[in-house]
Enzyme design. Sequence first.
Site, mmCIF file in Angstrom:
data_model
loop_
_atom_site.group_PDB
_atom_site.id
_atom_site.type_symbol
_atom_site.label_atom_id
_atom_site.label_comp_id
_atom_site.label_asym_id
_atom_site.label_seq_id
_atom_site.Cartn_x
_atom_site.Cartn_y
_atom_site.Cartn_z
ATOM 1 N N ASP A 88 4.136 9.079 -5.587
ATOM 2 C CA ASP A 88 3.487 9.745 -4.523
ATOM 3 C C ASP A 88 4.140 9.985 -3.219
ATOM 4 O O ASP A 88 5.267 10.068 -3.200
ATOM 5 C CB ASP A 88 2.602 8.480 -4.066
ATOM 6 C CG ASP A 88 1.055 8.789 -3.845
ATOM 7 O OD1 ASP A 88 0.961 9.959 -3.841
ATOM 8 O OD2 ASP A 88 0.400 8.034 -3.916
ATOM 9 N N ASP A 134 -6.490 13.753 -3.374
ATOM 10 C CA ASP A 134 -7.401 12.967 -4.307
ATOM 11 C C ASP A 134 -8.629 13.534 -4.886
ATOM 12 O O ASP A 134 -9.435 13.872 -4.102
ATOM 13 C CB ASP A 134 -7.611 11.607 -3.694
ATOM 14 C CG ASP A 134 -6.206 10.768 -3.708
ATOM 15 O OD1 ASP A 134 -5.042 11.321 -3.801
ATOM 16 O OD2 ASP A 134 -6.220 9.510 -3.152
HETATM 17 C C1 GLA Z 1 -2.574 8.598 -3.051
HETATM 18 C C2 GLA Z 1 -2.690 9.061 -4.439
HETATM 19 C C3 GLA Z 1 -3.759 8.452 -5.372
HETATM 20 C C4 GLA Z 1 -3.442 7.020 -5.384
HETATM 21 C C5 GLA Z 1 -3.338 6.348 -4.134
HETATM 22 C C6 GLA Z 1 -2.804 4.981 -4.034
HETATM 23 O O1 GLA Z 1 -3.736 9.054 -2.465
HETATM 24 O O2 GLA Z 1 -3.013 10.648 -4.417
HETATM 25 O O3 GLA Z 1 -3.899 8.937 -6.455
HETATM 26 O O4 GLA Z 1 -2.194 6.831 -6.104
HETATM 27 O O5 GLA Z 1 -2.292 7.213 -3.093
HETATM 28 O O6 GLA Z 1 -2.618 4.485 -2.728
#
Ligand code: GLA
Length: 401
Positions: A126, A183
Amino acid sequence: MIAERPPMGWNSWNTFGERIDEKLIFETADILVERGYKDAGYEYLIIDDCWALRERDEKGCLVPDPEKFPHGMKAVADYVHKKGLKFGMYSCAGVLTCAGYPSSYDHEFEDAKQFAEWGVDYLKYDYCNFPENADCVNRYHMMSMALKASGREILFAACNWGQKESFNWMRSIGAHTYRSTGDIFDNFRSFTGIFQSQLEHFCQSGPYCFNDMDMLTVGMYNQGNAAIGKPCTNGEYRMQFSMWCLAGTPLIMGADLRKLDPEMEKLLKNEQLISINQDRECRPPYLVGKRSVTVPQEDTDMAVELLRLVKDKLYTFIKHLSGNEFAVAYYNLFEEERKVNFIFADAGVPYGSGYGLSMQDVFTGESLGVKRDYHIVDVPGHDCRVYKCRLVYCGQDKCDG
Ligand code: GLA
């Protein structure tokens, strides 16, 4: 070889967020096998953020939270492997993960080694809390190298949300998948925003480095961590799943498989759709017709606006598959039913060629027989129609098929 095709699996984040533990992972592993998901192609079982303690130990190592994972990560990996599945974990290129846990910035090589020792086969990486003056490309490359040096074959699922024009360099630095968007949330607007943002980038995806439009929310019905906004309908989930299949994006499920609605379970295991996603040629879909829609000069502003709206709400795609097959898909983003007219000449099959398309509905299995010149279909609001097709010679009037 890893990532010859888009990876398929399940990830804990969309539904469970930080409410994860080994019981959930073991139960999900059991279900993946017992209910035929593994046979359908879903092989990676991935633990997302929030698995670690808030501090590294005195040796600087990441420590699995003993309340959530009392037997440690090696035991979890062993369980997953015994089921014939592959094990995925999560870290982050910044100094803390998105949920505030310790992360791999300046610990790339030790952490990769640790993951390899636990038996990790897939690392989601990430981008939160990334130092402002640090070099993003270099740091993703560093983790890619660290995984290569770890002594284990580990799929590198880079996740920097499309920042720094990642489609231009993720393949070069060895990523096997790269998250190209922010996301996903379990609502229709989030899904449409994501796929529309990638229309121009579908072609920046292929074997060994796939464009990843984020994990599926199919079947969540707005329960769990990624639940924001109005729950999706089954038609909206059909759109999401088939769009992910067409685009060749990884199929990583996010719903609670222990409670999945039977219709959604069937959708996620649809053999025809999965074969479109996993097709060995890995070609991006071609958006039909957009180029042929033109706005006459003399049209009023209102007509221009209406046309723009239609262009952004009705999509026809054709995707070339191996073995001279094609997928044809219609998406209706309007709330009401719309008639779609697919003129085959817009996809390279003019009437004068003598060819038509035999078409089979991938959801119902129903054959439409051979269509020539065009196909008109009513697509319900917020729903789609998807067909597997073959070219058939029709001569001057009658079709062979
Ligand atoms: C980010 C990623 C998500 C998830 C969260 C976890 O937002 O894009 O897919 O992994 O972190 O905290």
